[in-house]
Enzyme design. Sequence first.
Site, PDB file in Angstrom:
ATOM      1  N   LYS A 175       1.961  -9.361  -1.673  1.00 47.11           N
ATOM      2  CA  LYS A 175       1.237  -9.281  -2.754  1.00 47.11           C
ATOM      3  C   LYS A 175       1.118  -7.713  -3.562  1.00 47.11           C
ATOM      4  O   LYS A 175       0.916  -6.797  -2.671  1.00 47.11           O
ATOM      5  CB  LYS A 175      -0.124  -9.942  -2.613  1.00 47.11           C
TER       6      LYS A 175
ATOM      7  N   HIS B 213      -7.265 -13.683  -6.466  1.00 43.22           N
ATOM      8  CA  HIS B 213      -7.671 -12.491  -5.771  1.00 43.22           C
ATOM      9  C   HIS B 213      -9.067 -12.617  -6.366  1.00 43.22           C
ATOM     10  O   HIS B 213      -9.310 -12.979  -7.228  1.00 43.22           O
ATOM     11  CB  HIS B 213      -7.059 -11.175  -6.106  1.00 43.22           C
ATOM     12  N   ARG B 214     -10.263 -12.275  -5.679  1.00 42.30           N
ATOM     13  CA  ARG B 214     -11.506 -12.543  -6.260  1.00 42.30           C
ATOM     14  C   ARG B 214     -12.379 -11.066  -6.469  1.00 42.30           C
ATOM     15  O   ARG B 214     -13.786 -11.159  -6.302  1.00 42.30           O
ATOM     16  CB  ARG B 214     -12.200 -13.253  -5.261  1.00 42.30           C
TER      17      ARG B 214
ATOM     18  N   LYS C 299       0.880  -1.176  -0.043  1.00 45.85           N
ATOM     19  CA  LYS C 299      -0.111   0.050   0.099  1.00 45.85           C
ATOM     20  C   LYS C 299       0.937   1.109  -0.052  1.00 45.85           C
ATOM     21  O   LYS C 299       1.999   1.239   0.768  1.00 45.85           O
ATOM     22  CB  LYS C 299      -1.094   0.018   1.231  1.00 45.85           C
TER      23      LYS C 299
ATOM     24  N   LYS D 298     -13.396  -4.991   6.877  1.00 42.39           N
ATOM     25  CA  LYS D 298     -13.960  -3.873   6.328  1.00 42.39           C
ATOM     26  C   LYS D 298     -15.072  -4.443   5.408  1.00 42.39           C
ATOM     27  O   LYS D 298     -15.790  -3.611   4.889  1.00 42.39           O
ATOM     28  CB  LYS D 298     -12.833  -3.161   5.674  1.00 42.39           C
TER      29      LYS D 298
ATOM     30  N   ASP E  32      -1.502  -5.457  -5.117  1.00 48.15           N
ATOM     31  CA  ASP E  32      -2.699  -5.096  -4.990  1.00 48.15           C
ATOM     32  C   ASP E  32      -3.631  -5.438  -6.174  1.00 48.15           C
ATOM     33  O   ASP E  32      -2.882  -5.480  -7.327  1.00 48.15           O
ATOM     34  CB  ASP E  32      -3.154  -3.903  -4.422  1.00 48.15           C
ATOM     35  N   GLU E  33      -4.776  -5.709  -6.302  1.00 48.79           N
ATOM     36  CA  GLU E  33      -5.544  -6.215  -7.364  1.00 48.79           C
ATOM     37  C   GLU E  33      -5.588  -5.445  -8.582  1.00 48.79           C
ATOM     38  O   GLU E  33      -5.907  -5.774  -9.707  1.00 48.79           O
ATOM     39  CB  GLU E  33      -7.114  -6.767  -6.976  1.00 48.79           C
TER      40      GLU E  33
ATOM     41  N   GLY F  22      -3.547  -1.974   5.180  1.00 50.40           N
ATOM     42  CA  GLY F  22      -3.485  -0.880   5.935  1.00 50.40           C
ATOM     43  C   GLY F  22      -3.069  -1.184   7.458  1.00 50.40           C
ATOM     44  O   GLY F  22      -2.432  -0.386   8.139  1.00 50.40           O
TER      45      GLY F  22
HETATM   46  C1  RUB Z   1      -7.022  -5.479   1.588  1.00 51.35           C
HETATM   47  C2  RUB Z   1      -7.141  -5.532   0.076  1.00 51.35           C
HETATM   48  C3  RUB Z   1      -7.915  -6.668  -0.257  1.00 51.35           C
HETATM   49  C4  RUB Z   1      -9.333  -6.847   0.065  1.00 51.35           C
HETATM   50  C5  RUB Z   1     -10.030  -7.821  -0.958  1.00 51.35           C
HETATM   51  O1  RUB Z   1      -6.284  -4.297   2.063  1.00 51.35           O
HETATM   52  O2  RUB Z   1      -6.301  -4.646  -0.341  1.00 51.35           O
HETATM   53  O3  RUB Z   1      -7.897  -6.333  -1.847  1.00 51.35           O
HETATM   54  O4  RUB Z   1      -8.891  -7.394   1.147  1.00 51.35           O
HETATM   55  O5  RUB Z   1     -11.103  -8.245  -0.231  1.00 51.35           O
HETATM   56  P1  RUB Z   1      -6.599  -3.730   3.631  1.00 51.35           P
HETATM   57  P2  RUB Z   1     -11.405  -9.760  -0.001  1.00 51.35           P
HETATM   58  O6  RUB Z   1      -5.839  -4.667   4.475  1.00 51.35           O
HETATM   59  O7  RUB Z   1      -5.669  -2.314   3.809  1.00 51.35           O
HETATM   60  O8  RUB Z   1      -7.970  -3.730   3.991  1.00 51.35           O
HETATM   61  O9  RUB Z   1     -10.122 -10.455   0.639  1.00 51.35           O
HETATM   62  O10 RUB Z   1     -12.567  -9.890   0.982  1.00 51.35           O
HETATM   63  O11 RUB Z   1     -11.587 -10.175  -1.495  1.00 51.35           O
END
Ligand code: RUB
Length: 446
Positions: free
Chosen positions: A195, A286-287, A169, A326, A197-198, A395
């Site tokens: 990882k 990732h989903r 991040k 979240k 991020d998506e 985060g």
């Molecule tokens: C979490 C993050 C993931 C989400 C995906 O970042 O970037 O892409 O969790 O959600 P952070 P899920 O830890 O800052 O919230 O895992 O439910 O698909």
Amino acid sequence: MTKEKREWFEEEYWVKIFTATPEEIDPERYIIATYSVRPRGKMDVLGAGINIAAEESIGTWTKVATITDNVLKLAAKVFKTEKFDDSGLVKVAYPLDLFDLEAGISHLLSMVAGNLFGMGACEGVRLLDIELPKEYVSMFKGPKFGIEGVRKLIGTDREPRPHLGTIIKPKVGLSPKETAKVAYEAAIGGVDFIKDDETLTNQKFNPIEDRVSCVMEALDRVKEETGRTVLYAVDITADMNRIWKNVETALDNGANCIMVDFLCVGYPVLRMLAEDPSVKVPIHVHRCMHAAMTRKADHGIHMLVLAKLVRLAGGDQLHTGTAKGKMEKPGAGAPKVLENYSGVKGIRFMNDFLRSKWYGIRTTMPVASGGVHPAIVAPNLEALGYPDIQLNAGGGIHGHPRGTRAGAMAMRQAIEAFMKGIPVEEYAKEHKELMEALEHWGYKFM
Ligand code: RUB
């Protein structure tokens, strides 16, 4: 006013064709789908089920004169119904002979998750589960590594514990060198896995080639300094004209894991990567976009179905959600009878499947991510099952008052506390990074 005409599939002849008793259904000769349905108007649960069975096998909206005896043998069968409130459960058995077994998951979904979602007969339909016979499952190789193989790479196979992952991040905008610096700090602080991020792939501000070589150089330093192997999952998501170039670039620059947004690329691409012998690293799945289908309790597809098919297609790790965090819990508010298919119980049910024996298919590591921070580690592990789970914190690591390294240390300390059976507040008295995290975020998302 003539008597309201019954629907054709309510005629005895058709009810007989599209229904069966449970005893008539051999689970080894059928693919069985479980749906929750909210029928429209006067339609009842059985009628909704017959609608699904007809539409997804040999029927349409009206009788046709072209039906033959051979066609009738391919009829899907409603063999179990259960009514609750204004909805109900239907189990539909699709004969294996209805399928082109070589055509895989894309074809399977066209049937068990196809037109039925748009039919006027139902206010809502949710595909809750899918049960696949051995003959079908044996068409797939599944994950190359599985939980056991990833543990061997990281070195937690002898003393299994939950893995700690982080997402770089901010999710986009850093340069390759800046990314590597964050990765180094997280790895030295104690994460097992890093990882992209998506939404980060090969943008101009962070080309995949430079990013991978910088990050892997940093992780090689961590290996020299600590002896620990840290995986870095490179997001190689792209269309077919670009994805293999991304994979080759990542692997040529030393990537020890790749990541793909499976719903954006599709199951065939995930399976292609997992079954290709040149991809000798685990695949983190990732989903993103799943909530378009999984979020609502009365319409869509339960994440359990998507997860089963990710395991079949070869995903070594898969995001399955958090108990505290979240992101919204899927299917929240569903009737009690569906508790295994909704909310936190639904996530636990899914995680237990991913960790279970499934003919010869290796396991898939569930990943809990989304707002995770040290104070909510314990309730997540308790609810989602452990030690075979990975907690990802973005985060919750990079937002620590003393930065990434302290954030990773705090998360590791929270996991250690849980595994030792010590309340996090107690453990924090002797671990300042953890105490600082608790003071900073409190119990947010609890
Ligand atoms: C979490 C993050 C993931 C989400 C995906 O970042 O970037 O892409 O969790 O959600 P952070 P899920 O830890 O800052 O919230 O895992 O439910 O698909």
